[in-house]
Write a protein that holds these residues in place. Structure first.
Motif, PDB file in Angstrom:
ATOM      1  N   UNK A 133       0.829  -1.208   0.000  1.00  9.55           N
ATOM      2  CA  UNK A 133       0.000   0.000   0.000  1.00  9.55           C
ATOM      3  C   UNK A 133       0.866   1.261   0.000  1.00  9.55           C
ATOM      4  N   UNK A 134       1.922   1.264   0.783  1.00 10.94           N
ATOM      5  CA  UNK A 134       2.837   2.404   0.825  1.00 10.94           C
ATOM      6  C   UNK A 134       3.516   2.579  -0.531  1.00 10.94           C
ATOM      7  N   UNK A 135       3.962   1.476  -1.104  1.00  8.51           N
ATOM      8  CA  UNK A 135       4.615   1.548  -2.415  1.00  8.51           C
ATOM      9  C   UNK A 135       3.687   2.163  -3.455  1.00  8.51           C
ATOM     10  N   UNK A 136       2.436   1.716  -3.467  1.00  8.26           N
ATOM     11  CA  UNK A 136       1.491   2.213  -4.463  1.00  8.26           C
ATOM     12  C   UNK A 136       1.090   3.668  -4.195  1.00  8.26           C
ATOM     13  N   UNK A 137       0.645   3.937  -2.980  1.00  7.24           N
ATOM     14  CA  UNK A 137       0.088   5.264  -2.689  1.00  7.24           C
ATOM     15  C   UNK A 137       1.137   6.365  -2.646  1.00  7.24           C
ATOM     16  N   UNK A 138       2.323   6.053  -2.141  1.00  5.64           N
ATOM     17  CA  UNK A 138       3.337   7.100  -1.968  1.00  5.64           C
ATOM     18  C   UNK A 138       4.349   7.097  -3.109  1.00  5.64           C
ATOM     19  N   UNK A 139       4.970   5.952  -3.361  1.00  4.73           N
ATOM     20  CA  UNK A 139       6.067   5.927  -4.332  1.00  4.73           C
ATOM     21  C   UNK A 139       5.609   5.871  -5.786  1.00  4.73           C
ATOM     22  N   UNK A 148       7.579  19.537   0.098  1.00  6.27           N
ATOM     23  CA  UNK A 148       6.202  19.802   0.529  1.00  6.27           C
ATOM     24  C   UNK A 148       5.282  18.655   0.112  1.00  6.27           C
ATOM     25  N   UNK A 149       5.457  18.176  -1.122  1.00  5.60           N
ATOM     26  CA  UNK A 149       4.618  17.077  -1.586  1.00  5.60           C
ATOM     27  C   UNK A 149       4.880  15.803  -0.804  1.00  5.60           C
ATOM     28  N   UNK A 150       6.143  15.518  -0.527  1.00  4.33           N
ATOM     29  CA  UNK A 150       6.492  14.311   0.219  1.00  4.33           C
ATOM     30  C   UNK A 150       5.897  14.348   1.625  1.00  4.33           C
ATOM     31  N   UNK A 151       5.995  15.491   2.269  1.00  2.00           N
ATOM     32  CA  UNK A 151       5.441  15.594   3.627  1.00  2.00           C
ATOM     33  C   UNK A 151       3.920  15.463   3.619  1.00  2.00           C
ATOM     34  N   UNK A 152       3.273  16.001   2.589  1.00  2.00           N
ATOM     35  CA  UNK A 152       1.811  15.883   2.498  1.00  2.00           C
ATOM     36  C   UNK A 152       1.389  14.427   2.287  1.00  2.00           C
ATOM     37  N   UNK A 153       2.155  13.691   1.486  1.00  2.00           N
ATOM     38  CA  UNK A 153       1.830  12.287   1.279  1.00  2.00           C
ATOM     39  C   UNK A 153       1.904  11.518   2.597  1.00  2.00           C
ATOM     40  N   UNK A 154       2.906  11.836   3.416  1.00  2.00           N
ATOM     41  CA  UNK A 154       3.017  11.173   4.710  1.00  2.00           C
ATOM     42  C   UNK A 154       1.841  11.524   5.615  1.00  2.00           C
ATOM     43  N   UNK A 155       1.465  12.793   5.619  1.00  2.00           N
ATOM     44  CA  UNK A 155       0.354  13.237   6.461  1.00  2.00           C
ATOM     45  C   UNK A 155      -0.964  12.599   6.047  1.00  2.00           C
ATOM     46  N   UNK A 156      -1.172  12.488   4.739  1.00  2.00           N
ATOM     47  CA  UNK A 156      -2.466  12.021   4.224  1.00  2.00           C
ATOM     48  C   UNK A 156      -2.604  10.509   4.187  1.00  2.00           C
ATOM     49  N   UNK A 157      -1.512   9.776   4.356  1.00  2.00           N
ATOM     50  CA  UNK A 157      -1.578   8.327   4.201  1.00  2.00           C
ATOM     51  C   UNK A 157      -2.408   7.683   5.312  1.00  2.00           C
ATOM     52  N   UNK A 158      -3.363   6.844   4.908  1.00  2.00           N
ATOM     53  CA  UNK A 158      -4.194   6.070   5.831  1.00  2.00           C
ATOM     54  C   UNK A 158      -4.396   4.683   5.244  1.00  2.00           C
ATOM     55  N   UNK A 160      -6.245   1.137   6.799  1.00  2.00           N
ATOM     56  CA  UNK A 160      -6.839   0.347   7.876  1.00  2.00           C
ATOM     57  C   UNK A 160      -6.530   0.939   9.246  1.00  2.00           C
ATOM     58  N   UNK A 161      -6.631   2.259   9.310  1.00  2.00           N
ATOM     59  CA  UNK A 161      -6.418   2.959  10.575  1.00  2.00           C
ATOM     60  C   UNK A 161      -4.961   3.252  10.913  1.00  2.00           C
ATOM     61  N   UNK A 162      -4.045   2.751  10.082  1.00  2.00           N
ATOM     62  CA  UNK A 162      -2.613   2.970  10.347  1.00  2.00           C
ATOM     63  C   UNK A 162      -2.133   4.236   9.655  1.00  2.00           C
ATOM     64  N   UNK A 163      -1.326   5.036  10.360  1.00  2.00           N
ATOM     65  CA  UNK A 163      -0.750   6.254   9.783  1.00  2.00           C
ATOM     66  C   UNK A 163       0.740   6.313  10.147  1.00  2.00           C
ATOM     67  N   UNK A 164       1.424   7.279   9.554  1.00  2.00           N
ATOM     68  CA  UNK A 164       2.836   7.481   9.876  1.00  2.00           C
ATOM     69  C   UNK A 164       3.030   8.278  11.158  1.00  2.00           C
ATOM     70  N   UNK A 165       1.946   8.813  11.706  1.00  2.00           N
ATOM     71  CA  UNK A 165       2.056   9.572  12.938  1.00  2.00           C
ATOM     72  C   UNK A 165       2.779  10.895  12.737  1.00  2.00           C
ATOM     73  N   UNK A 166       3.546  11.313  13.742  1.00  2.00           N
ATOM     74  CA  UNK A 166       4.256  12.588  13.684  1.00  2.00           C
ATOM     75  C   UNK A 166       5.541  12.439  12.855  1.00  2.00           C
ATOM     76  N   UNK A 167       5.567  13.087  11.725  1.00  2.00           N
ATOM     77  CA  UNK A 167       6.755  12.989  10.859  1.00  2.00           C
ATOM     78  C   UNK A 167       7.401  14.346  10.604  1.00  2.00           C
TER      79      UNK A 167
END
Length: 204
Positions: A133-139, A148-158, A160-167
């Motif tokens: 999922x990370x490979x598809x959605x982010x990379x 800015x785009x990279x940080x937004x992708x980390x913030x927006x990633x969800x 099954x309830x899992x997120x990257x948290x504070x990055x």
């Protein structure tokens, strides 16, 4: 060994068999050009010094200064061995060109994302399929060509309830290839200059 070996290798290729031309020299006042006439402007760079100042001009221009060192060649000789660089210390001495010292590094971003995901999987904190999922959605789909785009992708990633948290503390920038290349140019140029002076002293 030196950090950023790929830049060291690139610099060595770009400047193989460079020759020094002294355009001006009067004590600490110098204007030196390094290159090969048959290569045109490829790999050419210049070092210009005056008391307490040094400018390196290649495809990039950086102006270094420090009040404690009248001859700036001494600073670079004393803070890195021949063939090596000291970007961390030298970057602190840049007066002009500071915006070009660091930039977003996509390889560093990818490394940190993958490391975080691997640790989450090991700790049992991530749902099954998180890697794909990370490979598809982010990379693959994400806009990660800039910070800015990279940080937004980390913030927006969800997932099954899992997120990257504070990055926000993640370091996504590193020294630019241009700054590292210029650091090598300074140290290598000084080595060529010193070698030419020794040859002249022996001949005299």
């Amino acid at each position: 060994m030196t950090e950023y070996p790929e830049i060291a290798e690139r610099f060595a290729r770009d400047t193989a068999n460079h020759e020094m031309t002294v355009k001006h020299e009067d004590g600490p006042y110098r204007h030196l050009r390094f290159g090969r006439p048959e290569h045109g402007s490829f790999g050419v760079y210049e070092l210009i010094t005056w008391p307490y100042n040094l400018v390196v001009k290649a495809g990039w221009t950086f102006h270094f200064d420090i009040d404690a060192t009248p001859d700036m060649f001494d600073l670079f000789r004393k803070t890195a061995f021949s063939g090596q660089i000291n970007p961390s210390y030298w970057s602190e001495k840049v007066r002009a060109g500071r915006d070009e010292i660091e930039g977003f590094n996509p390889d560093l971003f990818e490394e940190q994302v993958k490391q975080y995901v691997v640790e989450a999987i090991r700790n049992g904190d991530a749902p099954r399929g998180i890697g794909a999922e990370v490979t598809r959605d982010i990379f693959e789909w994400g806009d990660i060509s800039h910070e800015a785009g990279a940080r937004k992708e980390l913030e927006d990633f969800r997932y099954e309830g899992w997120t990257f948290g504070e990055t926000w503390e993640w370091k996504l920038c590193d020294y630019t290839p241009g700054f590292l290349w210029s650091c090598h140019a300074i140290r290598h140029g000084i080595d060529l200059y010193d070698a030419a002076r020794k040859t002249a002293e022996v001949a005299a």
